[in-house]
Enzyme design. Structure first.
Site, PDB file in Angstrom:
ATOM      1  N   TYR A 135       1.014  -1.160   0.013  1.00  0.00           N
ATOM      2  CA  TYR A 135      -0.180   0.061   0.121  1.00  0.00           C
ATOM      3  C   TYR A 135       0.897   1.245   0.066  1.00  0.00           C
ATOM      4  CZ  TYR A 135      -3.649  -3.031   1.522  1.00  0.00           C
ATOM      5  OH  TYR A 135      -4.688  -4.168   1.366  1.00  0.00           O
ATOM      6  N   PRO A 157     -15.674  -4.336   2.753  1.00  0.00           N
ATOM      7  CA  PRO A 157     -17.197  -4.929   3.158  1.00  0.00           C
ATOM      8  C   PRO A 157     -18.193  -3.812   2.891  1.00  0.00           C
ATOM      9  CG  PRO A 157     -15.629  -3.665   5.060  1.00  0.00           C
ATOM     10  CD  PRO A 157     -14.604  -3.902   3.946  1.00  0.00           C
ATOM     11  N   LEU A 158     -17.404  -2.505   2.428  1.00  0.00           N
ATOM     12  CA  LEU A 158     -18.571  -1.745   1.526  1.00  0.00           C
ATOM     13  C   LEU A 158     -18.476  -1.905   0.153  1.00  0.00           C
ATOM     14  CD1 LEU A 158     -17.592   1.159   4.230  1.00  0.00           C
ATOM     15  CD2 LEU A 158     -20.004  -0.205   4.163  1.00  0.00           C
ATOM     16  N   ALA A 159     -18.044  -2.697  -0.288  1.00  0.00           N
ATOM     17  CA  ALA A 159     -17.670  -2.801  -1.592  1.00  0.00           C
ATOM     18  C   ALA A 159     -17.235  -1.391  -2.339  1.00  0.00           C
ATOM     19  CB  ALA A 159     -19.075  -3.279  -2.405  1.00  0.00           C
ATOM     20  N   GLN A 160     -16.180  -0.952  -1.750  1.00  0.00           N
ATOM     21  CA  GLN A 160     -15.282   0.001  -2.019  1.00  0.00           C
ATOM     22  C   GLN A 160     -16.206   1.338  -1.940  1.00  0.00           C
ATOM     23  OE1 GLN A 160     -12.763  -1.078  -5.296  1.00  0.00           O
ATOM     24  NE2 GLN A 160     -11.302  -1.901  -3.739  1.00  0.00           N
ATOM     25  N   GLY A 161     -17.392   1.295  -1.346  1.00  0.00           N
ATOM     26  CA  GLY A 161     -18.073   2.366  -1.197  1.00  0.00           C
ATOM     27  C   GLY A 161     -19.523   2.295  -2.093  1.00  0.00           C
ATOM     28  N   LEU A 162     -19.684   1.321  -2.921  1.00  0.00           N
ATOM     29  CA  LEU A 162     -20.758   1.031  -3.636  1.00  0.00           C
ATOM     30  C   LEU A 162     -21.890   1.050  -2.797  1.00  0.00           C
ATOM     31  CD1 LEU A 162     -22.108  -0.176  -6.608  1.00  0.00           C
ATOM     32  CD2 LEU A 162     -22.297  -2.284  -5.160  1.00  0.00           C
ATOM     33  N   LEU A 163     -21.887   0.229  -1.449  1.00  0.00           N
ATOM     34  CA  LEU A 163     -23.138  -0.085  -0.359  1.00  0.00           C
ATOM     35  C   LEU A 163     -23.233   1.200   0.428  1.00  0.00           C
ATOM     36  CD1 LEU A 163     -22.030  -3.577   0.303  1.00  0.00           C
ATOM     37  CD2 LEU A 163     -23.802  -2.813  -1.067  1.00  0.00           C
ATOM     38  N   GLY A 209     -24.250   3.820  -1.116  1.00  0.00           N
ATOM     39  CA  GLY A 209     -25.622   4.222  -1.740  1.00  0.00           C
ATOM     40  C   GLY A 209     -25.316   5.827  -2.278  1.00  0.00           C
TER      41      GLY A 209
HETATM   42  N1  LIG Z   1      -6.249  -8.284   1.178  1.00  0.00           N
HETATM   43  C1  LIG Z   1      -6.591  -7.721   0.248  1.00  0.00           C
HETATM   44  O1  LIG Z   1      -6.361  -8.336  -1.051  1.00  0.00           O
HETATM   45  C2  LIG Z   1      -7.168  -6.491   0.214  1.00  0.00           C
HETATM   46  C3  LIG Z   1      -7.990  -5.809  -0.900  1.00  0.00           C
HETATM   47  C4  LIG Z   1      -8.727  -4.836  -0.852  1.00  0.00           C
HETATM   48  C5  LIG Z   1      -8.778  -4.365   0.538  1.00  0.00           C
HETATM   49  N2  LIG Z   1      -8.084  -4.642   1.477  1.00  0.00           N
HETATM   50  C6  LIG Z   1      -8.114  -3.978   2.929  1.00  0.00           C
HETATM   51  O2  LIG Z   1      -9.362  -3.944   3.084  1.00  0.00           O
HETATM   52  C7  LIG Z   1      -9.826  -2.424   3.522  1.00  0.00           C
HETATM   53  C8  LIG Z   1     -11.129  -1.894   3.146  1.00  0.00           C
HETATM   54  O3  LIG Z   1     -11.233  -2.375   1.786  1.00  0.00           O
HETATM   55  P1  LIG Z   1     -11.715  -1.244   0.504  1.00  0.00           P
HETATM   56  O4  LIG Z   1     -10.741   0.021   1.003  1.00  0.00           O
HETATM   57  O5  LIG Z   1     -11.093  -2.051  -0.602  1.00  0.00           O
HETATM   58  O6  LIG Z   1     -12.788  -1.212   0.561  1.00  0.00           O
HETATM   59  P2  LIG Z   1     -14.203  -0.638   1.500  1.00  0.00           P
HETATM   60  O7  LIG Z   1     -13.990  -0.805   3.019  1.00  0.00           O
HETATM   61  O8  LIG Z   1     -15.522  -1.178   1.251  1.00  0.00           O
HETATM   62  O9  LIG Z   1     -14.489   1.034   1.167  1.00  0.00           O
HETATM   63  C9  LIG Z   1     -13.818   1.911   1.449  1.00  0.00           C
HETATM   64  C10 LIG Z   1     -14.272   3.242   0.897  1.00  0.00           C
HETATM   65  O10 LIG Z   1     -15.774   3.304   1.126  1.00  0.00           O
HETATM   66  C11 LIG Z   1     -16.295   4.582   1.426  1.00  0.00           C
HETATM   67  N3  LIG Z   1     -16.617   4.855   2.670  1.00  0.00           N
HETATM   68  C12 LIG Z   1     -16.289   4.299   3.913  1.00  0.00           C
HETATM   69  N4  LIG Z   1     -16.826   4.510   4.910  1.00  0.00           N
HETATM   70  C13 LIG Z   1     -18.009   4.895   4.574  1.00  0.00           C
HETATM   71  C14 LIG Z   1     -19.361   5.397   4.899  1.00  0.00           C
HETATM   72  N5  LIG Z   1     -19.473   5.314   6.425  1.00  0.00           N
HETATM   73  N6  LIG Z   1     -19.985   6.221   4.284  1.00  0.00           N
HETATM   74  C15 LIG Z   1     -20.006   6.293   3.010  1.00  0.00           C
HETATM   75  N7  LIG Z   1     -18.930   5.931   2.343  1.00  0.00           N
HETATM   76  C16 LIG Z   1     -17.833   5.170   2.848  1.00  0.00           C
HETATM   77  C17 LIG Z   1     -14.911   5.499   1.065  1.00  0.00           C
HETATM   78  O11 LIG Z   1     -14.905   5.799  -0.209  1.00  0.00           O
HETATM   79  P3  LIG Z   1     -15.293   7.525  -0.565  1.00  0.00           P
HETATM   80  O12 LIG Z   1     -15.825   8.322   0.569  1.00  0.00           O
HETATM   81  O13 LIG Z   1     -14.390   7.959  -1.446  1.00  0.00           O
HETATM   82  O14 LIG Z   1     -16.538   7.073  -1.234  1.00  0.00           O
HETATM   83  C18 LIG Z   1     -13.657   4.464   1.498  1.00  0.00           C
HETATM   84  O15 LIG Z   1     -12.504   4.833   0.915  1.00  0.00           O
HETATM   85  C19 LIG Z   1      -8.661  -1.708   2.761  1.00  0.00           C
HETATM   86  O16 LIG Z   1      -8.375  -0.531   3.178  1.00  0.00           O
HETATM   87  C20 LIG Z   1      -7.426  -2.800   3.006  1.00  0.00           C
HETATM   88  O17 LIG Z   1      -6.871  -2.483   4.182  1.00  0.00           O
HETATM   89  C21 LIG Z   1      -7.272  -5.860   1.499  1.00  0.00           C
END
Ligand SMILES: NC(=O)c1ccc[n+]([C@@H]2O[C@H](COP(=O)([O-])OP(=O)(O)OC[C@H]3O[C@@H](n4cnc5c(N)ncnc54)[C@H](OP(=O)(O)O)[C@@H]3O)[C@@H](O)[C@H]2O)c1
Length: 324
Positions: free
Chosen positions: A59, A199-205, A207
């Site tokens: 990262y 867990p938030l599908a990268q923000g998709l969930l 809304g």
């Molecule tokens: N092991 C692996 O291969 C792997 C792969 C991926 C991720 N990870 C780990 O998992 C962590 C989380 O996964 P991820 O970052 O891919 O996806 P995520 O946690 O599903 O989504 C994060 C994004 O969702 C939005 N968000 C977060 N909280 C929110 C809220 N309360 N309300 C509205 N929007 C919100 C933000 O983006 P915006 O505000 O820009 O919309 C944020 O950057 C990563 O940081 C990493 O540590 C591991």
């Protein structure tokens, strides 16, 4: 905050903090985020009882580990830090050397959880786990973990290590439920941990995004879930999330996180956050109890979501990227 019932010498919070966003160009949050907001997010997480912090050497090419270590400061030893080796040539001496480099960047004497970021298709786990075992013996690594592993390969890694590989970090959310097939049941039955990433599908969930208003950064531009067609297909799921959220005076994102943890004692979630406010609401989601009806409604909406995926998605991604 709630904590896992597994004894690893430190408490592990059910909602942790993912830090891929820290200093990673592909998330596009820029320097003010890396230099100030990320620090504030970590400090607030600590105040709210978060003890699980996930990072990786890849990262920001070490920047996330450095930012996290600095922000944790003197609290580093009290929390449960998980980092990952990116397994290019993951032979024992390389594993050992890379662990030392990660510990230095984080400023810790011990990595609480050292994970193999993904299975290497060529190098089997025997030599990787020899390195892990050596690291455990000298005390530089507490627990060993894997990520993106099938159940078979997770068990093979355990056989190679000769003891438990505590966790498997996998994509798990209302739109990615394959871990339910065998990885989650194994963890439940054998006292292992599933770390749910995205867990938030990268923000998709949340809304927040739709066909007209799509996120711009590189991570999501290359994620088929954010294709206009898929955002439209997700409307029904987002609507159900909103209905459940209204009943709890919560947000769709909080309900999506509550669903991940619902009746899954072996699961912890590690959402990333682009602001302190997001972190705060994500932490609060660990306290939300879904009713059976709400849970079933979410399961149903999740079952009905069929995104465009695989080879069909590729030309559409290219078209979406170049606006054609
Ligand atoms: N092991 C692996 O291969 C792997 C792969 C991926 C991720 N990870 C780990 O998992 C962590 C989380 O996964 P991820 O970052 O891919 O996806 P995520 O946690 O599903 O989504 C994060 C994004 O969702 C939005 N968000 C977060 N909280 C929110 C809220 N309360 N309300 C509205 N929007 C919100 C933000 O983006 P915006 O505000 O820009 O919309 C944020 O950057 C990563 O940081 C990493 O540590 C591991």
């Amino acid at each position: 905050m709630r904590y896992l019932g597994i004894d690893v010498g430190k408490k592990i919070s059910r909602n942790g903090l993912g830090t891929w966003q820290f200093g990673s160009k592909e998330w596009g949050y820029g320097d003010p985020y890396a230099e100030r907001e990320a620090h504030a997010i970590v400090r607030r997480a600590l105040e709210l009882g978060v003890t699980l912090f996930d990072t990786a050497e890849i990262y920001g090419f070490g920047r996330s580990e450095r930012i996290l270590g600095r922000a944790l400061g003197d609290d580093r030893e009290a929390v449960f830090i998980a980092t990952k080796i990116f397994p290019v040539v993951p032979v024992a001496p390389v594993v050992e050397q890379r662990a030392v480099a990660s510990a230095n960047r984080l400023g810790v004497r011990r990595l609480d959880l050292y994970q193999v970021h993904q299975p290497n298709p060529v190098v089997r786990d025997g030599t990787t786990m020899r390195g892990m075992l050596a690291l455990q013996r000298v005390g530089l690594v507490g627990e060993v973990g894997v990520s993106n592993y099938s159940l078979d390969r997770w068990q093979a890694a355990e056989a190679a290590l000769g003891s438990r590989v505590l966790s498997n970090q996998v994509r798990y959310s209302l739109v990615s439920r394959s871990p339910e097939r065998d990885v989650l049941p194994f963890a439940d039955a054998h006292g292992r941990v599933v770390i749910a990433y995205s867990p938030l599908a990268q923000g998709l969930l949340s809304g927040r995004y739709n066909r007209i208003s799509r996120p711009g950064n590189r991570v999501r531009a290359t994620n088929p879930l954010f294709l206009p067609d898929n955002l439209e297909r997700a409307d029904d799921l987002i609507m159900v999330l909103r209905e459940v959220a209204d009943a709890h005076a919560a947000t769709p994102a909080q309900i999506a996180l509550a669903w991940v943890l619902h009746r899954r004692p072996a699961v912890v979630a590690i959402p990333g956050a682009s602001s302190v406010e997001q972190l705060e609401t994500n932490v609060a989601a660990a306290e939300i109890e879904l009713t059976e009806d709400e849970y079933q409604a979410l399961q149903g909406a999740s079952d009905r979501f069929h995104p465009v995926a695989g080879p069909t998605a590729l030309p559409r991604l290219v078209r979406a990227q170049f606006g054609r």
